[in-house]
Motif scaffolding. Structure first.
Motif, PDB file in Angstrom:
ATOM      1  N   ALA A 319     -14.513   7.896  48.831  1.00  0.00           N
ATOM      2  CA  ALA A 319     -15.405   7.605  49.958  1.00  0.00           C
ATOM      3  C   ALA A 319     -15.857   6.146  49.917  1.00  0.00           C
ATOM      4  O   ALA A 319     -15.920   5.466  50.951  1.00  0.00           O
ATOM      5  N   GLY A 320     -16.172   5.652  48.714  1.00  0.00           N
ATOM      6  CA  GLY A 320     -16.560   4.263  48.587  1.00  0.00           C
ATOM      7  C   GLY A 320     -15.433   3.316  48.937  1.00  0.00           C
ATOM      8  O   GLY A 320     -15.648   2.293  49.594  1.00  0.00           O
ATOM      9  N   TRP A 321     -14.220   3.672  48.524  1.00  0.00           N
ATOM     10  CA  TRP A 321     -13.077   2.812  48.821  1.00  0.00           C
ATOM     11  C   TRP A 321     -12.810   2.740  50.319  1.00  0.00           C
ATOM     12  O   TRP A 321     -12.593   1.662  50.887  1.00  0.00           O
ATOM     13  N   VAL A 322     -12.821   3.884  51.003  1.00  0.00           N
ATOM     14  CA  VAL A 322     -12.569   3.878  52.442  1.00  0.00           C
ATOM     15  C   VAL A 322     -13.665   3.105  53.170  1.00  0.00           C
ATOM     16  O   VAL A 322     -13.396   2.338  54.103  1.00  0.00           O
ATOM     17  N   SER A 323     -14.915   3.281  52.733  1.00  0.00           N
ATOM     18  CA  SER A 323     -16.013   2.547  53.366  1.00  0.00           C
ATOM     19  C   SER A 323     -15.818   1.048  53.202  1.00  0.00           C
ATOM     20  O   SER A 323     -15.957   0.275  54.164  1.00  0.00           O
ATOM     21  N   TRP A 324     -15.504   0.619  51.999  1.00  0.00           N
ATOM     22  CA  TRP A 324     -15.291  -0.803  51.754  1.00  0.00           C
ATOM     23  C   TRP A 324     -14.087  -1.329  52.522  1.00  0.00           C
ATOM     24  O   TRP A 324     -14.123  -2.389  53.126  1.00  0.00           O
ATOM     25  N   SER A 325     -13.022  -0.548  52.540  1.00  0.00           N
ATOM     26  CA  SER A 325     -11.805  -0.971  53.222  1.00  0.00           C
ATOM     27  C   SER A 325     -12.007  -1.127  54.719  1.00  0.00           C
ATOM     28  O   SER A 325     -11.351  -1.949  55.362  1.00  0.00           O
ATOM     29  N   THR A 326     -12.916  -0.343  55.292  1.00  0.00           N
ATOM     30  CA  THR A 326     -13.171  -0.396  56.731  1.00  0.00           C
ATOM     31  C   THR A 326     -14.367  -1.277  57.086  1.00  0.00           C
ATOM     32  O   THR A 326     -14.832  -1.262  58.225  1.00  0.00           O
ATOM     33  N   GLY A 327     -14.896  -2.025  56.109  1.00  0.00           N
ATOM     34  CA  GLY A 327     -15.946  -2.994  56.398  1.00  0.00           C
ATOM     35  C   GLY A 327     -17.369  -2.518  56.222  1.00  0.00           C
ATOM     36  O   GLY A 327     -18.306  -3.268  56.522  1.00  0.00           O
ATOM     37  N   ASP A 328     -17.570  -1.302  55.732  1.00  0.00           N
ATOM     38  CA  ASP A 328     -18.922  -0.784  55.533  1.00  0.00           C
ATOM     39  C   ASP A 328     -19.319  -0.999  54.074  1.00  0.00           C
ATOM     40  O   ASP A 328     -19.286  -0.076  53.252  1.00  0.00           O
ATOM     41  N   GLU A 329     -19.729  -2.220  53.735  1.00  0.00           N
ATOM     42  CA  GLU A 329     -20.063  -2.522  52.341  1.00  0.00           C
ATOM     43  C   GLU A 329     -21.300  -1.773  51.855  1.00  0.00           C
ATOM     44  O   GLU A 329     -21.316  -1.288  50.721  1.00  0.00           O
ATOM     45  N   PRO A 330     -22.381  -1.649  52.643  1.00  0.00           N
ATOM     46  CA  PRO A 330     -23.526  -0.870  52.152  1.00  0.00           C
ATOM     47  C   PRO A 330     -23.146   0.574  51.826  1.00  0.00           C
ATOM     48  O   PRO A 330     -23.538   1.107  50.786  1.00  0.00           O
ATOM     49  N   GLY A 331     -22.374   1.213  52.724  1.00  0.00           N
ATOM     50  CA  GLY A 331     -21.932   2.575  52.453  1.00  0.00           C
ATOM     51  C   GLY A 331     -21.060   2.654  51.225  1.00  0.00           C
ATOM     52  O   GLY A 331     -21.124   3.624  50.455  1.00  0.00           O
ATOM     53  N   ALA A 332     -20.221   1.642  51.008  1.00  0.00           N
ATOM     54  CA  ALA A 332     -19.345   1.623  49.835  1.00  0.00           C
ATOM     55  C   ALA A 332     -20.172   1.533  48.562  1.00  0.00           C
ATOM     56  O   ALA A 332     -19.909   2.255  47.585  1.00  0.00           O
ATOM     57  N   ARG A 333     -21.169   0.665  48.556  1.00  0.00           N
ATOM     58  CA  ARG A 333     -21.975   0.504  47.343  1.00  0.00           C
ATOM     59  C   ARG A 333     -22.730   1.778  47.002  1.00  0.00           C
ATOM     60  O   ARG A 333     -22.854   2.150  45.829  1.00  0.00           O
ATOM     61  N   VAL A 334     -23.237   2.462  48.018  1.00  0.00           N
ATOM     62  CA  VAL A 334     -23.962   3.709  47.772  1.00  0.00           C
ATOM     63  C   VAL A 334     -23.025   4.756  47.184  1.00  0.00           C
ATOM     64  O   VAL A 334     -23.350   5.414  46.181  1.00  0.00           O
ATOM     65  N   ALA A 335     -21.848   4.946  47.777  1.00  0.00           N
ATOM     66  CA  ALA A 335     -20.913   5.955  47.287  1.00  0.00           C
ATOM     67  C   ALA A 335     -20.431   5.630  45.878  1.00  0.00           C
ATOM     68  O   ALA A 335     -20.348   6.516  45.015  1.00  0.00           O
ATOM     69  N   LEU A 336     -20.118   4.370  45.621  1.00  0.00           N
ATOM     70  CA  LEU A 336     -19.622   3.991  44.300  1.00  0.00           C
ATOM     71  C   LEU A 336     -20.722   4.094  43.249  1.00  0.00           C
ATOM     72  O   LEU A 336     -20.448   4.456  42.093  1.00  0.00           O
ATOM     73  N   SER A 337     -21.955   3.789  43.626  1.00  0.00           N
ATOM     74  CA  SER A 337     -23.065   3.964  42.682  1.00  0.00           C
ATOM     75  C   SER A 337     -23.233   5.432  42.312  1.00  0.00           C
ATOM     76  O   SER A 337     -23.461   5.765  41.140  1.00  0.00           O
ATOM     77  N   LEU A 338     -23.108   6.319  43.285  1.00  0.00           N
ATOM     78  CA  LEU A 338     -23.205   7.745  42.994  1.00  0.00           C
ATOM     79  C   LEU A 338     -22.029   8.227  42.156  1.00  0.00           C
ATOM     80  O   LEU A 338     -22.176   9.112  41.302  1.00  0.00           O
ATOM     81  N   ALA A 339     -20.845   7.651  42.382  1.00  0.00           N
ATOM     82  CA  ALA A 339     -19.689   8.010  41.559  1.00  0.00           C
ATOM     83  C   ALA A 339     -19.940   7.648  40.103  1.00  0.00           C
ATOM     84  O   ALA A 339     -19.620   8.428  39.190  1.00  0.00           O
ATOM     85  N   LEU A 340     -20.518   6.475  39.866  1.00  0.00           N
ATOM     86  CA  LEU A 340     -20.804   6.065  38.497  1.00  0.00           C
ATOM     87  C   LEU A 340     -21.982   6.844  37.918  1.00  0.00           C
ATOM     88  O   LEU A 340     -22.090   6.980  36.698  1.00  0.00           O
ATOM     89  N   ARG A 341     -22.849   7.340  38.778  1.00  0.00           N
ATOM     90  CA  ARG A 341     -23.916   8.210  38.292  1.00  0.00           C
ATOM     91  C   ARG A 341     -23.328   9.546  37.839  1.00  0.00           C
ATOM     92  O   ARG A 341     -23.773  10.129  36.842  1.00  0.00           O
ATOM     93  N   ALA A 342     -22.313  10.014  38.568  1.00  0.00           N
ATOM     94  CA  ALA A 342     -21.657  11.263  38.178  1.00  0.00           C
ATOM     95  C   ALA A 342     -20.849  11.093  36.898  1.00  0.00           C
ATOM     96  O   ALA A 342     -20.811  11.982  36.050  1.00  0.00           O
ATOM     97  N   ASP A 343     -20.169   9.959  36.766  1.00  0.00           N
ATOM     98  CA  ASP A 343     -19.370   9.672  35.577  1.00  0.00           C
ATOM     99  C   ASP A 343     -19.416   8.166  35.321  1.00  0.00           C
ATOM    100  O   ASP A 343     -18.676   7.402  35.949  1.00  0.00           O
ATOM    101  N   PRO A 344     -20.284   7.698  34.431  1.00  0.00           N
ATOM    102  CA  PRO A 344     -20.429   6.256  34.201  1.00  0.00           C
ATOM    103  C   PRO A 344     -19.142   5.582  33.722  1.00  0.00           C
ATOM    104  O   PRO A 344     -19.030   4.356  33.817  1.00  0.00           O
ATOM    105  N   ASP A 345     -18.181   6.333  33.199  1.00  0.00           N
ATOM    106  CA  ASP A 345     -16.959   5.752  32.649  1.00  0.00           C
ATOM    107  C   ASP A 345     -15.760   5.911  33.576  1.00  0.00           C
ATOM    108  O   ASP A 345     -14.616   5.774  33.127  1.00  0.00           O
TER     109      ASP A 345
END
Length: 463
Positions: A319-345
């Protein structure tokens, strides 16, 4: 009141001059693309006119004992990141955004966070970058930690401007900049279900699908079949979602949840734990299919309930990748932050999060994914996972299989990510007395299987 003249863009572009704390507080959601709840935000300023540069956001640590180390890391990250992109910043602006529990004691919140603000100012000063302004925003008011004059910065704070009524709001609207709501609202679209009946049904589907899928993933030929089945089912679900009529976010999410069955969601969630399958799914990143893919990844992230929370790293990263790829950087950062919250590694999320924050162009990765997709079309049986494009070259070829069980947390607790954990840091140690039953290895295997098995168990891999 400290007077400032920060422009919102580089020379040659339309500029808006912000004068003082009121304008800075009003500009924050337009700088971030959303209203940052429970967050510390730091923004770099460049040049004599104070042009906005890099910005950094992190959730405010709950424990005051963490404020010092976090402040040092934040200052270092912002300064070093700015040096790589735009040059060393000339100053920094700090925002501490947190509402009080009862919504009426913002001044107490401001005072409680004052030591954190002071620690941030000290950390920036230690790097020879002054803090031009430090604001606390709470309960619809703002306070300045830098201005001692009660005539302009009274003890009770100043009211924030009404949304949409300022020069900054008008300029943002003209420029097509939209504020997506609060950070809490954006995260809610990606967080697991909470309705007990729905959670039980999805857990049961995952419990059933996991043991049936794991043996197939341990066999190379069967693993490729699982990948084909996962991607085929995901494609059908995307088509089903794409047929729905456009609707506001809340209604759209509810509709997407209804058109995907628990067994279908479980099959795709578990299939995406394979790195190469996930990378092939990442090729759905542009054109008409991108929005359908984004809605599917959000839906699957919401289905990673209970002990399967770490499984959300894969759909959240997509979800973060698609958001970033389509120009939605705020949405990308939120999704990627949650991904790292789910699995920091989770390596893919780490790499994307860093690239997005450093302002890199996603086209290089898009090109790699297109090339990998072309190879798959020409050689349907080939394993041309695009993870090689974003990972280390040493990932190519065979890697040993390691399967470990999930350790249930006491009282159904959830794992939490630590602030600013660097890639490659040592993994957390097992709690005393915890056990990790081993799955027998069956000869040489070229890929790792991740987090399958019965409820309360996990098979993890560092990707």
């Amino acid at each position: 009141m400290n007077k400032h003249h920060e422009s919102t863009g580089p020379a040659g572009e339309q500029q808006i001059t912000l004068r003082g704390p009121a304008d800075l507080a009003d500009a924050l959601p337009y700088l971030m693309g959303f209203y940052p709840n429970d967050s510390v935000v730091m923004v770099a300023l460049h040049g004599g006119q104070g042009r906005f540069g890099g910005r950094l956001r992190l959730g405010i640590p709950q424990a005051p004992g963490e404020w010092g180390p976090v402040a040092d890391q934040l200052a270092e990250c912002l300064v070093s990141g700015s040096e790589r992109r735009e040059g060393r910043p000339d100053a920094i602006v700090i925002f501490l955004c947190q509402d009080s529990p009862d919504g009426s004691s913002g001044r107490l919140t401001m005072e409680r966070l004052r030591p954190f603000a002071q620690r941030l100012r000290t950390a920036c000063g230690a790097l020879d970058v002054p803090v031009l302004e430090a604001l606390c925003i709470s309960d619809g008011r703002y306070w300045s930690y830098c201005c001692p004059d009660p005539r302009c910065c009274p003890d009770q704070g100043n009211l924030l401007a009404m949304p949409g009524t300022t020069v900054m709001a008008a300029a943002a609207t003209y420029a097509g900049v939209h504020v997506r709501g609060t950070l809490r609202d954006m995260e809610a679209r990606l967080q697991p279900w909470r309705t007990p009946a729905a959670v039980r049904a999805q857990e049961k589907a995952l419990d059933t699908a996991g043991p049936a899928l794991l043996p197939r993933l341990l066999d190379e030929r069967a693993r490729r079949e699982v990948a084909t089945e996962t991607l085929g089912l995901a494609r059908r679900l995307m088509d089903r979602i794409g047929e729905a009529q456009p609707a506001p976010p809340a209604l759209s999410d509810a509709g997407d949840d209804q058109v995907i069955g628990s067994d279908e969601a479980a099959a795709v969630i578990l299939g995406l734990q394979d790195r190469e399958t996930r990378d092939k799914a990442a090729a759905w990143m542009e054109g008409p299919e991108a929005q359908s893919a984004l809605r599917l990844w959000r839906t699957l992230a919401r289905r990673c309930v209970g002990p399967y929370g770490e499984h959300a790293a894969a759909p959240l990263t997509l979800a973060g990748w698609v958001s970033w790829s389509t120009g939605d950087e705020p949405g990308a950062r939120v999704a990627l932050s949650l991904a790292l919250r789910a699995d920091p590694d989770y390596t893919f999320a780490q790499l994307l999060h860093r690239a997005c924050n450093e302002g890199l162009d996603p086209e290089a990765l898009r090109r790699c994914l297109r090339e990998a997709a072309d190879v798959d079309e020409e050689q349907p049986g080939a394993d041309a996972g695009s993870g090689e494009a974003v990972g280390s070259a040493t990932d190519r070829g065979a890697t040993p299989l390691r399967v470990r069980k999930i350790r249930p947390l006491p009282q159904g607790g959830r794992r939490r990510a630590h602030a600013l954990r660097p890639p490659g840091a040592e993994r957390r140690r097992a709690s005393p007395g915890s056990t990790r039953p081993r799955v027998p290895a069956a000869g040489r295997r070229t890929h790792e299987a991740r987090r399958y098995g019965r409820r309360g168990s996990r098979a993890r891999r560092h990707d």
